[in-house]
Design an enzyme around this catalytic site. Structure first.
Site, short mmCIF file in Angstrom:
data_model
loop_
_atom_site.label_atom_id
_atom_site.label_comp_id
_atom_site.label_asym_id
_atom_site.label_seq_id
_atom_site.Cartn_x
_atom_site.Cartn_y
_atom_site.Cartn_z
N HIS A 137 0.80 -1.23 0.00
CA HIS A 137 0.00 0.00 0.00
C HIS A 137 0.83 1.28 0.00
O HIS A 137 0.31 2.35 -0.30
CB HIS A 137 -0.93 0.06 1.21
N HIS A 174 -6.65 -7.31 0.36
CA HIS A 174 -6.74 -5.88 0.01
C HIS A 174 -6.11 -5.62 -1.37
O HIS A 174 -5.13 -6.27 -1.73
CB HIS A 174 -6.00 -5.03 1.06
N TYR A 300 -3.46 -11.24 9.66
CA TYR A 300 -3.63 -10.67 11.01
C TYR A 300 -4.09 -11.67 12.05
O TYR A 300 -4.37 -11.30 13.17
CB TYR A 300 -4.57 -9.44 10.92
#
Length: 429
Positions: A137, A174, A300
């Site tokens: 990102h 993502h 995560y």
């Protein structure tokens, strides 16, 4: 077929000892867990293990702006008050906190991906793995989504010195927005991202209609998915699209980002993939027998991240791993079943056959526009990035090592010990 893939694996124990903060979902400790699991299955005996160099600021500035790199170098929890106006400008805050050893953390994970690309370029290995990398990102001038330095962009820039075309594939839950944005206007990198899209899901980009612009038009591919996609639909779509991409684009090298937050049960994810389903994508990409750089990414629920990347290390080594996890320093995290594989999840699959069919048709239609691989004019290959001379007295003696010596610098012996704690290792070897 290549006879036997030569695999280089990059790891530095210091990368797992940084701490984003008590309520932050990103736990770099998952990297220590992964490494110890890899060791407990004896996978280190089948590959070359390297400690990456810490990327120099001048290397990071190959993509990132110099002022942003300088800011990351200066900012610490103790100097926060001096930089309050810059924090917002560079997007540091809740998602991307300032923590102890932040810059060194960036140097290590970026150094691993750069080193991985260089070893591939120099044909010293066929596959290079850096599970600490994959922070997709980060933007040119700002942090984003737990990512500060975009190691993937730096690795791809390195590969472009030796390859006319590089294919980037991202299976994180993502969208790989930072990598896509970096190469949005060029046909020398094709980016393909499979991700959750909609419902205000971070980062909000990655619609199937985002296809690149100017010279890069049709060279960005997005596969937007809904909650609950399962192994069968994901792998079928993945194989159909990736085989067509490779056949059409003819890349010289592939970078594969294996974010594990697309697994079932992830703290921030919403897919139903089992570890076998996730690993099937890795197995499929390996079959193209192209120089392959593999990184981590999101993930995560840390015990599942460690399971996933260990199993995928096995896949890359053509090694079937027993499902029962061998004893290792972090064994208690894998209770109560102590098994390597996790089943798929039970979130309702909102991806109807017709929805997935429509996405597939649109992607394949866009690929028809580049039916003939672009003829990139190859220039003379520039030398590996030149590191300027430093004042020897000021340099840390551990870092004053030329590339040849660094290549021979196999992992510190003490990082093989089962009983060692990553934070208080004996440094005098």
């Amino acid at each position: 077929m290549r006879s036997k893939d030569r695999i280089s694996y990059f790891y530095d124990g210091d990368v797992g000892s940084v701490y984003f903060g008590p309520n932050h979902p990103m736990k770099p400790h998952r990297l220590c867990m992964t490494h110890h699991l890899v060791l407990s299955y004896d996978l280190h005996k089948k590959m070359e293990i390297y400690r990456p160099h810490k990327a120099y600021p001048v290397e990071l500035a190959q993509f990132h702006s110099e002022d942003y790199v300088a800011f990351l170098q200066r900012i610490t929890p103790d100097t926060l008050h001096l930089f309050s106006s810059d924090l917002a400008r560079y997007n540091l805050g809740e998602d991307c906190p300032v923590f102890e050893n932040l810059f060194e953390f960036c140097q290590i994970y970026a150094g691993g991906t750069i080193d991985a690309a260089r070893r591939l370029n120099n044909q010293l290995c066929d596959i290079a793995i850096n599970w600490a990398g994959g922070l997709h990102h980060a933007k040119k001038c700002e942090a984003s989504g737990f990512c500060y330095i975009n190691d993937l962009v730096l690795g791809i820039l390195e590969l472009l010195k030796h390859h006319a075309r590089v294919l980037y594939i991202d299976i994180d839950v993502h969208h790989g927005d930072g990598v896509e944005e970096a190469f949005y206007f060029t046909d020398r990198v094709m980016t393909v991202s499979f991700h959750k899209f909609g419902d205000m899901f971070f980062p909000g980009t990655g619609d199937v209609k985002e296809i690149g612009e100017r010279e890069g038009k049709f060279y960005a591919i997005n596969v937007p998915l809904k909650d609950g996609i399962d192994d069968a639909s994901f792998t079928r779509l993945f194989k159909t699209i990736i085989s067509k991409v490779v056949e059409t684009y003819l890349p010289g090298a592939i970078v594969l980002q294996c974010g594990a937050d697309s697994l079932a049960g992830d703290r921030l994810g919403c897919f139903n993939l089992s570890i076998d389903g996730h690993a099937e994508c890795v197995r499929f990409v390996k079959k193209f027998n192209l120089p392959l750089l593999v990184t981590g990414g999101g993930g995560y629920t840390k015990e599942n991240v460690a399971r996933c990347w260990t199993l995928e290390t096995g896949v890359l080594l053509d090694t079937e791993l027993p499902n029962e996890i061998p004893d290792n320093e972090y064994i208690k995290y894998f209770a109560p079943e102590f098994s390597l594989k996790i089943p798929h999840g039970h979130i309702e699959n909102l991806n109807s056959k017709s929805y997935l069919g429509t996405i597939k048709v649109q992607v394949l239609e866009n690929l028809r526009y580049i039916q003939h691989a672009p003829s990139v004019q190859m220039q003379e290959v520039p030398p590996d990035f030149y590191i300027p001379d430093f004042d020897e007295d000021e340099q840390n003696p551990d870092e004053r090592v030329d590339q040849h010596a660094r290549d021979k610098q196999i992992q510190r012996d003490d990082e093989y010990y089962d009983g060692d704690n990553d934070n208080d290792q004996n440094m005098d070897d």
